[in-house]
Design an enzyme around this catalytic site. Sequence first.
Site, PDB file in Angstrom:
ATOM      1  N   TYR A  85       0.840  -1.201   0.000  1.00  0.00           N
ATOM      2  CA  TYR A  85       0.000   0.000   0.000  1.00  0.00           C
ATOM      3  C   TYR A  85       0.878   1.255   0.000  1.00  0.00           C
ATOM      4  CZ  TYR A  85      -3.762   3.228   0.876  1.00  0.00           C
ATOM      5  OH  TYR A  85      -4.654   4.256   0.743  1.00  0.00           O
ATOM      6  N   PHE A 137      -7.302  22.365 -24.173  1.00  0.00           N
ATOM      7  CA  PHE A 137      -7.593  20.942 -24.311  1.00  0.00           C
ATOM      8  C   PHE A 137      -8.820  20.656 -23.446  1.00  0.00           C
ATOM      9  CE2 PHE A 137      -7.441  16.455 -23.254  1.00  0.00           C
ATOM     10  CZ  PHE A 137      -7.466  15.950 -24.533  1.00  0.00           C
ATOM     11  N   THR A 138      -9.665  19.734 -23.906  1.00  0.00           N
ATOM     12  CA  THR A 138     -10.987  19.513 -23.287  1.00  0.00           C
ATOM     13  C   THR A 138     -10.928  19.359 -21.758  1.00  0.00           C
ATOM     14  OG1 THR A 138     -10.715  17.187 -23.830  1.00  0.00           O
ATOM     15  CG2 THR A 138     -12.029  18.516 -25.345  1.00  0.00           C
ATOM     16  N   ASP A 228       1.726  21.072 -19.857  1.00  0.00           N
ATOM     17  CA  ASP A 228       1.035  19.815 -20.149  1.00  0.00           C
ATOM     18  C   ASP A 228       2.034  19.002 -20.984  1.00  0.00           C
ATOM     19  OD1 ASP A 228      -0.447  17.730 -21.230  1.00  0.00           O
ATOM     20  OD2 ASP A 228      -2.281  18.928 -21.368  1.00  0.00           O
ATOM     21  N   LYS A 271      -0.226   8.553 -23.226  1.00  0.00           N
ATOM     22  CA  LYS A 271       0.197   9.000 -24.562  1.00  0.00           C
ATOM     23  C   LYS A 271       1.685   8.672 -24.721  1.00  0.00           C
ATOM     24  CE  LYS A 271      -3.963  11.000 -24.322  1.00  0.00           C
ATOM     25  NZ  LYS A 271      -4.161  12.239 -23.634  1.00  0.00           N
ATOM     26  N   ARG A 395     -13.022  16.472 -33.713  1.00  0.00           N
ATOM     27  CA  ARG A 395     -12.426  17.570 -32.961  1.00  0.00           C
ATOM     28  C   ARG A 395     -12.929  18.846 -33.616  1.00  0.00           C
ATOM     29  NH1 ARG A 395     -12.068  15.999 -28.441  1.00  0.00           N
ATOM     30  NH2 ARG A 395     -10.235  15.045 -27.527  1.00  0.00           N
ATOM     31  N   PHE A 462     -18.868  15.548 -26.181  1.00  0.00           N
ATOM     32  CA  PHE A 462     -18.492  14.753 -27.351  1.00  0.00           C
ATOM     33  C   PHE A 462     -18.360  13.270 -27.031  1.00  0.00           C
ATOM     34  CE2 PHE A 462     -14.059  14.129 -26.128  1.00  0.00           C
ATOM     35  CZ  PHE A 462     -13.884  15.145 -25.200  1.00  0.00           C
TER      36      PHE A 462
HETATM   37  C1  LIG Z   1      -5.267  13.058 -22.993  1.00  0.00           C
HETATM   38  C2  LIG Z   1      -4.850  14.399 -22.607  1.00  0.00           C
HETATM   39  C3  LIG Z   1      -5.091  14.893 -21.316  1.00  0.00           C
HETATM   40  C4  LIG Z   1      -5.914  14.149 -20.292  1.00  0.00           C
HETATM   41  O1  LIG Z   1      -5.343  12.955 -19.925  1.00  0.00           O
HETATM   42  P1  LIG Z   1      -6.167  11.605 -19.613  1.00  0.00           P
HETATM   43  O2  LIG Z   1      -5.096  10.628 -19.320  1.00  0.00           O
HETATM   44  O3  LIG Z   1      -6.980  11.274 -20.804  1.00  0.00           O
HETATM   45  O4  LIG Z   1      -7.020  11.870 -18.411  1.00  0.00           O
HETATM   46  C5  LIG Z   1      -4.586  16.152 -21.023  1.00  0.00           C
HETATM   47  N1  LIG Z   1      -3.918  16.891 -21.923  1.00  0.00           N
HETATM   48  C6  LIG Z   1      -3.702  16.452 -23.174  1.00  0.00           C
HETATM   49  C7  LIG Z   1      -2.963  17.308 -24.148  1.00  0.00           C
HETATM   50  C8  LIG Z   1      -4.167  15.195 -23.561  1.00  0.00           C
HETATM   51  O5  LIG Z   1      -3.958  14.776 -24.812  1.00  0.00           O
END
Ligand SMILES: *Cc1c(COP(=O)(O)O)cnc(C)c1O
Length: 470
Positions: A85, A137-138, A228, A271, A395, A462
């Site tokens: 843990y 970004f969303t 980011d 990613k 998008r 979306f």
């Molecule tokens: C995917 C993404 C996020 C969010 O991350 P998740 O792992 O999907 O929660 C944030 N910023 C960018 C640029 C992304 O492509």
Amino acid sequence: MPESTPKTMGQQFGRRSWAEPWKIKMVEPLTVTTREERQKALEEAGYNTFLLKSEYVYIDLLTDSGTSAMSDRQWAGMMLGDEAYAGSRNYYHLESAIQNIYGYKYIVPTHQGRGAEHLISQAVIKKGQVVPGNMYFTTTRLHQELAGGAFQDVIIDEAHDPANLHPFKGNIDLDKVQAIIDKHGAENIAYISVAGTVNMAGGQPVSMANIKALRELCDKHGVKIYLDATRMMENAYFIQEREEGYADKTIAEILKEFCSYTDAAWMSAKKDNLVNIGGWLAVNDWTLFEELRNLVVVYEGLHTYGGLAGRDMEALAIGIEESVSDQHIRSRIGQVLYLGELLKDWGIPIVQPIGGHAIFLDAKAFYPHLKQIEFPAQTLAAELYLDSGIRSMERGIASAGRDPKTGDHYYPKLELTRLTIPRRVYTQAHMDVVAEAVKAVYDARESTRGLKMVYEPKYLRFFQARFERL
Ligand SMILES: *Cc1c(COP(=O)(O)O)cnc(C)c1O
């Protein structure tokens, strides 16, 4: 050989081609469906590719998020999971991988990127503060807004023009930042939110010169820069390719220099970092770290696992080490480029320059007869699935959502359909099949009708919105 396929014929033209720096050890069969099956599946999914069952999908280019293939070393690492843990050995491996490769001091793991965005937004944004960023970004913008911040776009104007060939369309417009500082005062700016590469602009990079200049401006006013870092490896590749003085530097060197101009980063490890789940926060400021370490316990899990299993952290630590390899990143972006060049040669409208993780089809240019409220990019994603079982995503206006103040749709300049390439998953032959499918849909464009939205969720619509054909 036809003129249009020189990229496959590198040697013949006196060039040397790249090839994937891996070979395949395990395969996963793909399903091929009939058009009737796809029509039925699409109707059941409300013409939203997010609502399709993946078993009905042939080539899945919905996203590059969590869809990478892990290496044999990562799978071996899964067996070394220390599921304690607290204080798992895998956490310490992850911590040192991030410190070594990205260069930040303090690390907080999270279950994925938005978990990290949530924590940092809650920790630093005060109600009413402005958060300037290089295109939204969303999930990032939503968490900034939920924390009481007001997002303001400060990307250069070129980013909004899909045909503009600027090599660094992710760049921040320093005059726009200065204007926000002048108007609101530096104390009312939470931080500058910098993404490299910029997903919504078509995977477009930020130059080293730009981040350096932003650092100088921010130092003058005492404003922080948060990164980011989701696709920073790809950003580093474009700097190596395009920016003077970086051709002989490694991806690792470029990445570390870029990060050194920022104060903190959040990451969707799904990613660049080559894992199926995971995220992290990394900061240099101890006080901020303490705050984040407190918050992570409330929302994600203890600060040495943050919602991840020990085995996930091990795979992530190894993934970080693999993802910074020059050979890996060259073949990854090379594959995206290969697909893009095929489409370009056939005159199909795509966002240029070709970005790092995806090809973005310009749906407004595809379907000039559709109004934006008839969801051209959503329509294109539906048509592509119907033609060949290839899954892409919208998008455009559906992703952009509504202005929280007025309730009106945002009408983004870019109305795009994204063909996102997972890392280390598909071959060049798959890319050929995709290109031919896009061509078939393009040839049938004039008779294509748009969509209307018949169900609209409140947040990030979306993902779950439903549509019907007009
Ligand atoms: C995917 C993404 C996020 C969010 O991350 P998740 O792992 O999907 O929660 C944030 N910023 C960018 C640029 C992304 O492509």
